[in-house]
Design a protein around this motif. Structure first.
Motif, PDB file in Angstrom:
ATOM      1  N   GLU A  15     -43.853 -86.377  -3.329  1.00 48.92           N
ATOM      2  CA  GLU A  15     -42.870 -87.438  -3.150  1.00 48.92           C
ATOM      3  C   GLU A  15     -41.888 -87.427  -4.318  1.00 48.92           C
ATOM      4  O   GLU A  15     -42.256 -87.174  -5.461  1.00 48.92           O
ATOM      5  CB  GLU A  15     -43.568 -88.796  -3.063  1.00 48.92           C
ATOM      6  N   SER A  16     -40.618 -87.738  -4.013  1.00 49.17           N
ATOM      7  CA  SER A  16     -39.568 -87.619  -5.024  1.00 49.17           C
ATOM      8  C   SER A  16     -39.817 -88.512  -6.231  1.00 49.17           C
ATOM      9  O   SER A  16     -39.567 -88.114  -7.371  1.00 49.17           O
ATOM     10  CB  SER A  16     -38.202 -87.922  -4.413  1.00 49.17           C
ATOM     11  N   ASN A  17     -40.305 -89.754  -6.013  1.00 53.59           N
ATOM     12  CA  ASN A  17     -40.517 -90.637  -7.162  1.00 53.59           C
ATOM     13  C   ASN A  17     -41.670 -90.147  -8.025  1.00 53.59           C
ATOM     14  O   ASN A  17     -41.645 -90.242  -9.255  1.00 53.59           O
ATOM     15  CB  ASN A  17     -40.747 -92.081  -6.703  1.00 53.59           C
ATOM     16  N   THR A  18     -42.724 -89.599  -7.388  1.00 55.07           N
ATOM     17  CA  THR A  18     -43.846 -89.041  -8.148  1.00 55.07           C
ATOM     18  C   THR A  18     -43.391 -87.811  -8.913  1.00 55.07           C
ATOM     19  O   THR A  18     -43.758 -87.622 -10.080  1.00 55.07           O
ATOM     20  CB  THR A  18     -45.003 -88.661  -7.212  1.00 55.07           C
ATOM     21  N   GLU A  19     -42.584 -86.977  -8.265  1.00 49.28           N
ATOM     22  CA  GLU A  19     -42.050 -85.783  -8.919  1.00 49.28           C
ATOM     23  C   GLU A  19     -41.230 -86.151 -10.146  1.00 49.28           C
ATOM     24  O   GLU A  19     -41.387 -85.540 -11.209  1.00 49.28           O
ATOM     25  CB  GLU A  19     -41.190 -84.999  -7.936  1.00 49.28           C
ATOM     26  N   GLU A  20     -40.387 -87.175 -10.019  1.00 49.53           N
ATOM     27  CA  GLU A  20     -39.546 -87.594 -11.145  1.00 49.53           C
ATOM     28  C   GLU A  20     -40.398 -88.068 -12.312  1.00 49.53           C
ATOM     29  O   GLU A  20     -40.119 -87.734 -13.471  1.00 49.53           O
ATOM     30  CB  GLU A  20     -38.602 -88.715 -10.705  1.00 49.53           C
TER      31      GLU A  20
ATOM     32  N   ALA B 216     -47.788 -89.546 -17.570  1.00 50.12           N
ATOM     33  CA  ALA B 216     -47.294 -89.921 -16.238  1.00 50.12           C
ATOM     34  C   ALA B 216     -48.071 -91.083 -15.634  1.00 50.12           C
ATOM     35  O   ALA B 216     -47.650 -91.645 -14.612  1.00 50.12           O
ATOM     36  CB  ALA B 216     -47.353 -88.719 -15.306  1.00 50.12           C
ATOM     37  N   GLY B 217     -49.207 -91.426 -16.233  1.00 48.88           N
ATOM     38  CA  GLY B 217     -50.020 -92.519 -15.700  1.00 48.88           C
ATOM     39  C   GLY B 217     -50.786 -92.132 -14.453  1.00 48.88           C
ATOM     40  O   GLY B 217     -51.067 -92.978 -13.592  1.00 48.88           O
ATOM     41  N   ILE B 218     -51.113 -90.848 -14.320  1.00 54.53           N
ATOM     42  CA  ILE B 218     -51.919 -90.379 -13.190  1.00 54.53           C
ATOM     43  C   ILE B 218     -53.116 -89.615 -13.742  1.00 54.53           C
ATOM     44  O   ILE B 218     -53.162 -89.287 -14.929  1.00 54.53           O
ATOM     45  CB  ILE B 218     -51.097 -89.462 -12.253  1.00 54.53           C
ATOM     46  N   ASN B 219     -54.094 -89.338 -12.879  1.00 53.97           N
ATOM     47  CA  ASN B 219     -55.234 -88.569 -13.372  1.00 53.97           C
ATOM     48  C   ASN B 219     -54.938 -87.070 -13.298  1.00 53.97           C
ATOM     49  O   ASN B 219     -54.041 -86.622 -12.562  1.00 53.97           O
ATOM     50  CB  ASN B 219     -56.526 -88.921 -12.619  1.00 53.97           C
ATOM     51  N   LYS B 220     -55.703 -86.312 -14.050  1.00 54.07           N
ATOM     52  CA  LYS B 220     -55.466 -84.874 -14.151  1.00 54.07           C
ATOM     53  C   LYS B 220     -55.663 -84.178 -12.803  1.00 54.07           C
ATOM     54  O   LYS B 220     -54.958 -83.216 -12.484  1.00 54.07           O
ATOM     55  CB  LYS B 220     -56.407 -84.280 -15.197  1.00 54.07           C
TER      56      LYS B 220
ATOM     57  N   TYR C   3     -53.345 -81.196  -8.321  1.00 52.88           N
ATOM     58  CA  TYR C   3     -53.142 -81.108  -6.874  1.00 52.88           C
ATOM     59  C   TYR C   3     -51.717 -80.654  -6.571  1.00 52.88           C
ATOM     60  O   TYR C   3     -51.486 -79.855  -5.666  1.00 52.88           O
ATOM     61  CB  TYR C   3     -53.407 -82.471  -6.231  1.00 52.88           C
ATOM     62  N   TYR C   4     -50.773 -81.177  -7.337  1.00 50.89           N
ATOM     63  CA  TYR C   4     -49.368 -80.818  -7.127  1.00 50.89           C
ATOM     64  C   TYR C   4     -48.991 -79.521  -7.835  1.00 50.89           C
ATOM     65  O   TYR C   4     -48.190 -78.736  -7.325  1.00 50.89           O
ATOM     66  CB  TYR C   4     -48.460 -81.944  -7.609  1.00 50.89           C
ATOM     67  N   PHE C   5     -49.533 -79.317  -9.028  1.00 52.24           N
ATOM     68  CA  PHE C   5     -49.208 -78.130  -9.825  1.00 52.24           C
ATOM     69  C   PHE C   5     -50.506 -77.505 -10.322  1.00 52.24           C
ATOM     70  O   PHE C   5     -51.219 -78.087 -11.140  1.00 52.24           O
ATOM     71  CB  PHE C   5     -48.316 -78.507 -11.017  1.00 52.24           C
ATOM     72  N   ARG C   6     -50.784 -76.283  -9.861  1.00 52.51           N
ATOM     73  CA  ARG C   6     -52.077 -75.664 -10.150  1.00 52.51           C
ATOM     74  C   ARG C   6     -52.241 -75.285 -11.617  1.00 52.51           C
ATOM     75  O   ARG C   6     -53.359 -75.140 -12.098  1.00 52.51           O
ATOM     76  CB  ARG C   6     -52.274 -74.419  -9.277  1.00 52.51           C
ATOM     77  N   SER C   7     -51.127 -75.105 -12.310  1.00 55.51           N
ATOM     78  CA  SER C   7     -51.224 -74.697 -13.712  1.00 55.51           C
ATOM     79  C   SER C   7     -50.062 -75.257 -14.512  1.00 55.51           C
ATOM     80  O   SER C   7     -49.036 -75.671 -13.950  1.00 55.51           O
ATOM     81  CB  SER C   7     -51.217 -73.166 -13.831  1.00 55.51           C
TER      82      SER C   7
END
Length: 202
Positions: free
Chosen positions: A5-10, A37-41, A46-50
């Motif tokens: 999602e664009s907001n998560t990406e930003e 980012a305030g998210i878990n690792k 999940y979005y970026f493998r590395s």
């Protein structure tokens, strides 16, 4: 990379830029970016493998923002001197917000040539044709010295980017704090434009 999602990406990109700026690619950790980012690792992975894939995505995003700005400056109807002033202002302002970009380009050209070759073969680069013709016209009108237009373009980019690429060295030479160096970079917008204009003006 998974669809995001664009907001998560930003949020992820801004957080990654913050960490990459502070610690560089080698010193940054995915956990630090996730925390910023305030998210878990797990979600970040999940979005970026590395970390490398995230770094490349952030770079592409930033480059795609810069290129149209430079394109607009070089192909506007402004005078030659106004273009030089606008270039210095926009380029330095943008790189101050994305300081990892110049170093990353150099790193990737040396360490990850396949990515660099693939990206640069597809990227939309600013086209300076109109700008170069404008320089030639000013030479014919004898408002500026007879110079190689391409040399001026090289001067514009190289003199704008070196204070970022060479910042560790310049910090030591100038014995400056981060705040003092930022003040110099802000001052450099007008200094660089003035220097370039005065070097070619008759």
């Amino acid at each position: 990379m998974k669809k995001i999602e664009s907001n998560t990406e930003e949020i992820i990109f801004k957080s990654a830029i913050t960490i990459f700026h502070k610690k560089g690619l080698a010193g940054s950790r995915m956990q630090e970016i996730a925390d910023e980012a305030g998210i878990n690792k797990a979600m970040l992975h999940y979005y970026f493998r590395s970390k490398q894939l995230l770094f490349e995505a952030v770079f592409k995003n930033a480059f795609m923002q810069l290129a149209p700005q430079i394109q607009q400056v070089l192909n506007s109807e402004d005078s030659l001197f106004e273009k030089i002033e606008n270039f210095a202002d926009k380029y330095i302002s943008f790189i101050m917000e994305n300081r990892f970009l110049p170093t990353f380009i150099i790193q990737e050209l040396n360490n990850n040539p396949d990515f660099a070759k693939n990206f640069f073969s597809q990227a939309e680069f600013p086209k300076p044709t109109h700008f170069l013709l404008q320089i030639e016209e000013e030479i014919r009108k004898e408002t500026i010295l007879p110079i190689n237009p391409k040399q001026l373009l090289i001067d514009m980019f190289s003199l704008a980017v070196f204070p970022f690429v060479g910042s560790p060295l310049l910090h030591k030479i100038l014995n400056s704090t981060e705040e003092e160096y930022d003040d110099l970079l802000l001052e450099r917008k007008k200094h660089l434009a003035s220097m370039l204009i005065n070097s070619i003006k008759k």
